[in-house]
Design a protein around this motif. Structure first.
Motif, mmCIF file in Angstrom:
data_model
loop_
_atom_site.group_PDB
_atom_site.id
_atom_site.type_symbol
_atom_site.label_atom_id
_atom_site.label_comp_id
_atom_site.label_asym_id
_atom_site.label_seq_id
_atom_site.Cartn_x
_atom_site.Cartn_y
_atom_site.Cartn_z
ATOM 1 N N SER A 1 2.215 -1.799 -5.091
ATOM 2 C CA SER A 1 2.049 -2.602 -3.888
ATOM 3 C C SER A 1 1.655 -1.680 -2.740
ATOM 4 O O SER A 1 2.277 -0.618 -2.547
ATOM 5 N N TYR A 2 0.614 -2.080 -1.994
ATOM 6 C CA TYR A 2 0.106 -1.257 -0.898
ATOM 7 C C TYR A 2 0.277 -2.020 0.417
ATOM 8 O O TYR A 2 0.069 -3.232 0.493
ATOM 9 N N THR A 3 0.632 -1.267 1.451
ATOM 10 C CA THR A 3 0.840 -1.858 2.775
ATOM 11 C C THR A 3 -0.288 -1.442 3.702
ATOM 12 O O THR A 3 -0.624 -0.256 3.780
ATOM 13 N N TYR A 4 -0.888 -2.448 4.362
ATOM 14 C CA TYR A 4 -2.023 -2.189 5.253
ATOM 15 C C TYR A 4 -3.006 -1.275 4.540
ATOM 16 O O TYR A 4 -3.372 -0.205 5.029
ATOM 17 N N ALA A 5 -3.406 -1.710 3.349
ATOM 18 C CA ALA A 5 -4.137 -0.842 2.425
ATOM 19 C C ALA A 5 -5.562 -0.587 2.871
ATOM 20 O O ALA A 5 -6.211 -1.420 3.501
ATOM 21 N N SER A 6 -6.025 0.582 2.470
ATOM 22 C CA SER A 6 -7.441 0.938 2.580
ATOM 23 C C SER A 6 -7.996 0.880 1.167
ATOM 24 O O SER A 6 -7.512 1.590 0.275
ATOM 25 N N SER B 1 -5.052 2.921 -0.879
ATOM 26 C CA SER B 1 -3.993 3.709 -0.239
ATOM 27 C C SER B 1 -3.388 2.873 0.879
ATOM 28 O O SER B 1 -4.031 1.989 1.431
ATOM 29 N N SER B 2 -2.129 3.145 1.167
ATOM 30 C CA SER B 2 -1.446 2.424 2.239
ATOM 31 C C SER B 2 -1.846 3.007 3.586
ATOM 32 O O SER B 2 -2.004 4.225 3.734
ATOM 33 N N GLY B 3 -2.015 2.118 4.580
ATOM 34 C CA GLY B 3 -2.373 2.568 5.918
ATOM 35 C C GLY B 3 -1.157 2.661 6.833
ATOM 36 O O GLY B 3 -0.008 2.522 6.403
ATOM 37 N N THR C 1 1.299 1.393 9.676
ATOM 38 C CA THR C 1 1.778 0.097 10.141
ATOM 39 C C THR C 1 1.336 -0.139 11.573
ATOM 40 O O THR C 1 1.577 0.687 12.455
#
Length: 215
Positions: free
Chosen positions: A151-156, A169-171, A173
């Motif tokens: 699971s990725y958060t604010y993903a690129s 990749s997660s960005g 917040t």
């Protein structure tokens, strides 16, 4: 006088005094139907048993059935004529066209019909797929990419021409409050991490957003 037929000689053997001649007069239904009297030498055959009876002058004497021994088997007779042809059996139904196949129309026996079939000769795995084949059950598998499952958060994300995600990749917040403490029209409301190319693609950057260039 009584007489018995001798099957081995074909003659009547005497039992008692001989008679001058035997006179076969016909048949009766059974022994009880023999006439009450007759001329010596009269013969009748009982229909129910086939036995011959001769009148000896005072009574009817049993002569037997007058059957000789079984003779040898005769030669085989000629073959009889051929019988009529039987009804046609169940076979392949008529009709159909080139390329069609005969398939079951129901679970009932012999219930078949002509049907069109596909012309697929092979299943070939395309870009990002593996498997395939030319016969039997064929399976296609989606190949794994370099992206780690998770699971990725604010993903690129990077997406290839087949629509697959090839990198992720997660960005950072985003900041949803004022991180600078500045109030009024100049207060910051968001922070976004992005590449230079992504920033350059923004037509009108927000004055209240802090853009962090990562490359």
């Amino acid at each position: 006088m009584a007489y018995k037929f001798n099957p081995f000689t074909g003659n009547f053997d005497e039992i008692g005094q001989p008679v001058s001649a035997l006179n076969v007069l016909g048949t009766v239904a059974n022994a009880a139907a023999l006439p009450g009297g007759a001329t010596t030498g009269d013969v009748y055959q009982a229909e129910d048993t086939g036995i011959f009876y001769v009148w000896d002058g005072s009574a009817w004497d049993d002569l037997g059935t007058l059957e000789g021994p079984t003779g040898p088997q005769g030669p085989q007779g000629p073959a009889g004529a051929d019988g009529a042809d039987g009804a046609d059996g169940v076979g392949v139904i008529a009709g159909g066209t080139t390329g069609q196949a005969l398939v079951k129309a129901s679970n009932a026996d012999y219930d078949t019909q002509w049907a069109n079939v596909g012309d697929i000769t092979a299943v070939v795995a395309g870009t990002g797929l593996s498997g395939g084949g030319v016969s039997g059950d064929v399976t296609l598998n989606l190949a794994n990419t370099a992206v780690t499952a998770g699971s990725y958060t604010y993903a690129s994300l990077t997406v290839d021409a087949q629509g697959r995600i090839t990198s992720a990749s997660s960005g950072i917040t985003p900041v949803v409050s004022n991180p600078s403490g500045i109030t009024g029209a100049d207060a910051l409301t968001n922070i976004i991490s992005l590449t230079q190319a992504e920033y350059d693609a923004i037509v009108s950057p927000s004055a209240t957003t802090l853009f962090v260039i990562t490359d």
